[in-house]
Write an enzyme that holds these catalytic residues in place. Structure first.
Site, short mmCIF file in Angstrom:
data_model
loop_
_atom_site.label_atom_id
_atom_site.label_comp_id
_atom_site.label_asym_id
_atom_site.label_seq_id
_atom_site.Cartn_x
_atom_site.Cartn_y
_atom_site.Cartn_z
N ARG A 1 0.87 -1.18 0.00
CA ARG A 1 0.00 0.00 0.00
C ARG A 1 0.91 1.22 0.00
O ARG A 1 1.62 1.46 0.97
CB ARG A 1 -0.91 -0.08 1.23
CG ARG A 1 -1.22 1.22 1.91
CD ARG A 1 -2.41 1.15 2.83
NE ARG A 1 -2.21 0.48 4.11
CZ ARG A 1 -1.58 0.99 5.16
NH1 ARG A 1 -1.05 2.18 5.11
NH2 ARG A 1 -1.47 0.30 6.28
N HIS B 1 -3.46 3.92 5.33
CA HIS B 1 -4.53 2.94 5.47
C HIS B 1 -5.87 3.57 5.11
O HIS B 1 -6.65 3.03 4.33
CB HIS B 1 -4.56 2.42 6.91
CG HIS B 1 -5.84 1.73 7.28
ND1 HIS B 1 -6.23 0.54 6.71
CD2 HIS B 1 -6.83 2.09 8.13
CE1 HIS B 1 -7.41 0.19 7.21
NE2 HIS B 1 -7.80 1.11 8.07
N TYR C 1 4.80 5.15 11.30
CA TYR C 1 5.18 3.76 11.55
C TYR C 1 6.04 3.12 10.45
O TYR C 1 6.45 1.98 10.59
CB TYR C 1 3.94 2.91 11.83
CG TYR C 1 2.83 2.98 10.79
CD1 TYR C 1 2.90 2.24 9.62
CD2 TYR C 1 1.72 3.80 10.99
CE1 TYR C 1 1.90 2.30 8.67
CE2 TYR C 1 0.70 3.86 10.04
CZ TYR C 1 0.79 3.11 8.89
OH TYR C 1 -0.20 3.18 7.96
#
Lengths: 328, 367
Positions: free
Chosen positions: B258, B262, B271
């Site tokens: 990705r 998200h 992160y």
């Protein structure tokens, strides 16, 4: 002339499943031990032999899997009747029940509907181990998109089950196992339905309206008979469906008497008793002559069986509750 | 040897990162290849526009798909019209290929329930938000098809995080036991919001989880649309064939990335490293297919420019259409909870409608 059989409630459930399996090829019964074993309460006895393993399906032991695959089947137009062996084991399937079973129609704007009936033996009083006696109908009644049915007689169990299986919407069908074999009743062999959402008056009376359902109907009637001998006449209304509630019948019985008591074995807090009280406050306040009473299970986890007789509303507790309303 | 006889970590590939052929090119004519490329470009452009609409307050929270076009378009392109798609919430590209208009996807994320109401004949289930909860649905739906003697196949999409959920295991296990015509398509995009793939399982691959359920498992390069197409086609053919010697269900792990967040409510810089993102961007599925098609003489600058302008106008039209939809009627709030509106819901609707008539919409609406 219609043929009948003298059946217990669990036999009537079995007869209802049998009739609907015969009437509609899209009906399948599924769950743990429902096949060869015929169900731990024998509710599916003999169905596997007659209809085979593609109609009466032994599944893996997985409640979310059972409910979730039934959701998929129902979305494709079948009428699955999943069984959860005890209502105390519905929680691993709870996400599927509230996130999907209840919402599929709304989520798809009516494109999909789930004509499924989730059955489970529920309630206490049979000296069962932990997690086998819960009475959590309020969880499901709180969830829009579901209908929640609790029968109290063999005749109605068969008719309500047929109505549930034929209903275009998902139904949670809770079978009070305390009265699975408590008594018998003549049940017609032929298919018939008892409408969902309609209460039944079990006893007429002018002094106080008592609302109950499921296994508590019998001790409530017992209490009403005892009080009747003392000249206190109870109108006993068996709700039969806890969602949707029959508001009209509830209000009518209350207006007739001006007093009301609700009896259920579920914990008092957040139970249907509160909902019925609220309906009467909203719709019939000026008829009220006494505080509305609630005789219910206590707000504790369902006890091990040495104490369960204290937990469940008994005829004596119900009598006391009614007397309080009458003597106010 | 079929693709199902490989080791689970023997990733199926057709094109390498530069678009050079390293495997068996599937049997697709030139027009189909260009069509696949065009769909990927639509999905990418749509995604960028959707994120932008969210930033402008014209759309709610949106889950971007950027980077996953190869897996989505490659897999959906393998479906027959009669096959069913059971998506999670990120398969806008796959749903587009299977016939769901872009307008529907926009409407859903703009808060209109009608977005989930696929047009007749478009076999796409509603978006499923709770992770892995759609997996048992796909098994049950496929099971229904099998019980009724129909031969449709069902593809179910989910992410790497979903393989940690009980519903994944229950749904795939049922599929194995009842041999349902289901293809489980895992979009392993490496991150379940902020938690990496390594924190989901100690298994070396996700494909090998098939072993536990006695079904076929295969890993494919999810950023290689042709490899994804080949593997999905093989899995669907096997699903549709009631006489197959192999288990009908398949678990496909499509390894991909990705590129973005998200959802638009997420900040991935917290992160993960930029280096990691850049490494994966070098594998971009669109560049890879374009490079192959140019080498083959199927695409040239002129054709690419044509595709580009068609893509932009198509997405712009869909946005116009979606934004011109009126707010749903108030009754829609109550209308679909049950097949027949119960009296209490009718009463609740009338109460609200009367208040709105009295006070006007301004008393209710923020914008």
């Amino acid at each position: 002339m219609t043929e009948t059989q003298n059946l217990t409630l669990v036999q009537a459930v079995r007869d209802g499943l049998h009739t609907e399996l015969r009437e509609d090829d899209d009906v399948v019964v599924m769950g743990q031990d429902v096949g060869k074993n015929g169900g731990v309460f024998r509710a599916t006895e003999g169905l596997f032999d007659e209809f085979g393993g593609d109609r009466v399906i032994d599944t893996p032991l997985a409640e979310s899997g059972i409910v979730g695959t039934a959701v998929g089947m129902a979305a494709m137009g079948m009428r699955p009747v999943p069984e959860i062996q005890f209502s105390g084991f519905m929680y691993p399937g709870f996400d599927q029940i509230v996130s999907h079973m209840a919402r599929f129609r709304t989520r798809s704007r009516g494109q999909f509907t789930l004509p499924m009936t989730l059955r489970a033996p529920y309630g206490g009083g049979i000296r069962a181990p932990e997690h086998h006696s819960e009475s959590k109908e309020a969880f499901y009644a709180h969830e829009a998109g579901l209908k929640v049915v609790v029968p109290s007689t063999p005749y109605e169990a068969k008719g309500l089950l047929a109505a549930s299986i034929r209903d275009p919407d998902p139904v949670v069908f809770l079978e009070p196992k305390l009265i699975y074999r408590a008594f018998r009743e003549e049940v017609p062999d032929e298919p018939y339905t008892v409408p969902i959402g309609e209460a039944a008056t079990r006893r007429e009376g002018d002094d106080v309206a008592v609302f109950t359902y499921g296994a508590m109907t019998r001790p409530t009637l017992e209490a009403a008979e005892t009080l009747g001998q003392e000249g206190i006449e109870c109108e006993v209304v068996d709700l039969r469906t806890v969602s949707p509630l029959d508001r009209e019948a509830i209000v009518e019985a209350f207006e007739k008497t001006g007093r009301a008591v609700v009896v259920h074995e579920a914990p008092k807090t957040g139970g249907l008793g509160g909902e019925i009280t609220a309906i009467l406050q909203e719709e019939a306040l000026l008829h009220q002559e006494a505080p509305i009473g609630r005789v219910a299970g206590f707000d504790v986890p369902y006890p091990l069986y040495a104490l369960e007789d204290y937990y469940l509303p008994s005829a004596a507790r119900i009598e006391e509750g009614i007397l309080e309303a009458v003597e106010f | 040897m079929t693709v199902f006889d490989r080791a689970y970590d023997d990733t199926v590939r057709v094109l390498d990162e530069d678009g050079e052929v390293v495997g068996d090119v599937p049997d697709l004519d030139d027009e189909s290849l260009v069509d696949m490329y065009r769909h990927m470009r639509v999905a990418r452009h749509f995604d960028g526009r959707a994120v932008s609409l969210q930033r402008q307050g014209r759309m709610g929270t949106y889950p971007p798909l950027c980077g996953q076009e190869g897996a989505q378009i490659g897999s959906a392109y393998a479906l027959d019209d009669d096959d069913w798609m059971v998506p999670s919430y990120r398969e806008h590209g796959a749903a587009l290929v299977h016939g769901l208009p872009l307008k529907q996807t926009l409407l859903y994320w703009m808060g209109h329930g009608d977005g989930n109401n696929a047009p007749p004949g478009v076999n796409v289930f509603p978006v499923a938000v709770p992770i892995a909860s759609q997996v048992p649905h796909a098994t049950g739906a496929a099971w229904a098809s099998k019980l009724r003697g129909e031969n449709d196949a069902f593809i179910c999409y989910f992410g790497d995080g979903a393989t940690s959920e009980g519903d994944f295991h229950e749904g795939v296990n049922f599929a194995g036991v009842f041999d349902t015509p289901t293809v489980f398509f895992c979009n392993n995009n490496q991150w379940a919001i902020s938690v990496p793939r390594e924190r989901q399982t100690r298994s070396a691959t996700l494909a090998q989880k098939a072993e536990a359920y006695g079904i076929d498992g295969v890993q494919v390069d999810g950023m290689d649309p042709l490899a994804v197409y080949s593997v999905t086609t093989a899995a669907l053919e096997k699903a549709r064939d009631p006489d197959t010697d192999r288990p009908r269900p398949t678990l496909i792990e499509a390894v991909q990335y990705r590129f973005g967040a998200h959802t638009t409510a997420d900040d991935p810089t917290v992160y993960r490293d930029d280096d990691e993102v850049e490494r994966w961007k070098a594998k971009d599925p669109i560049d890879r297919l374009e490079s192959y098609l140019r080498d083959e003489g199927i695409l040239d600058d002129e054709r690419v420019a044509e595709v580009e302008s068609a893509v932009e106008s198509r997405v712009a039209d869909a946005i116009d259409e979606a934004e011109s939809m009126a707010r749903p009627d108030l009754r829609e709030l109550f209308e679909h909870a049950y097949a027949e509106l119960p009296p209490e819901l009718e009463r609740q609707y009338e109460e609200l409608a009367a208040l709105r008539d009295d006070r006007g919409d301004a008393a209710f609406l923020e914008d």
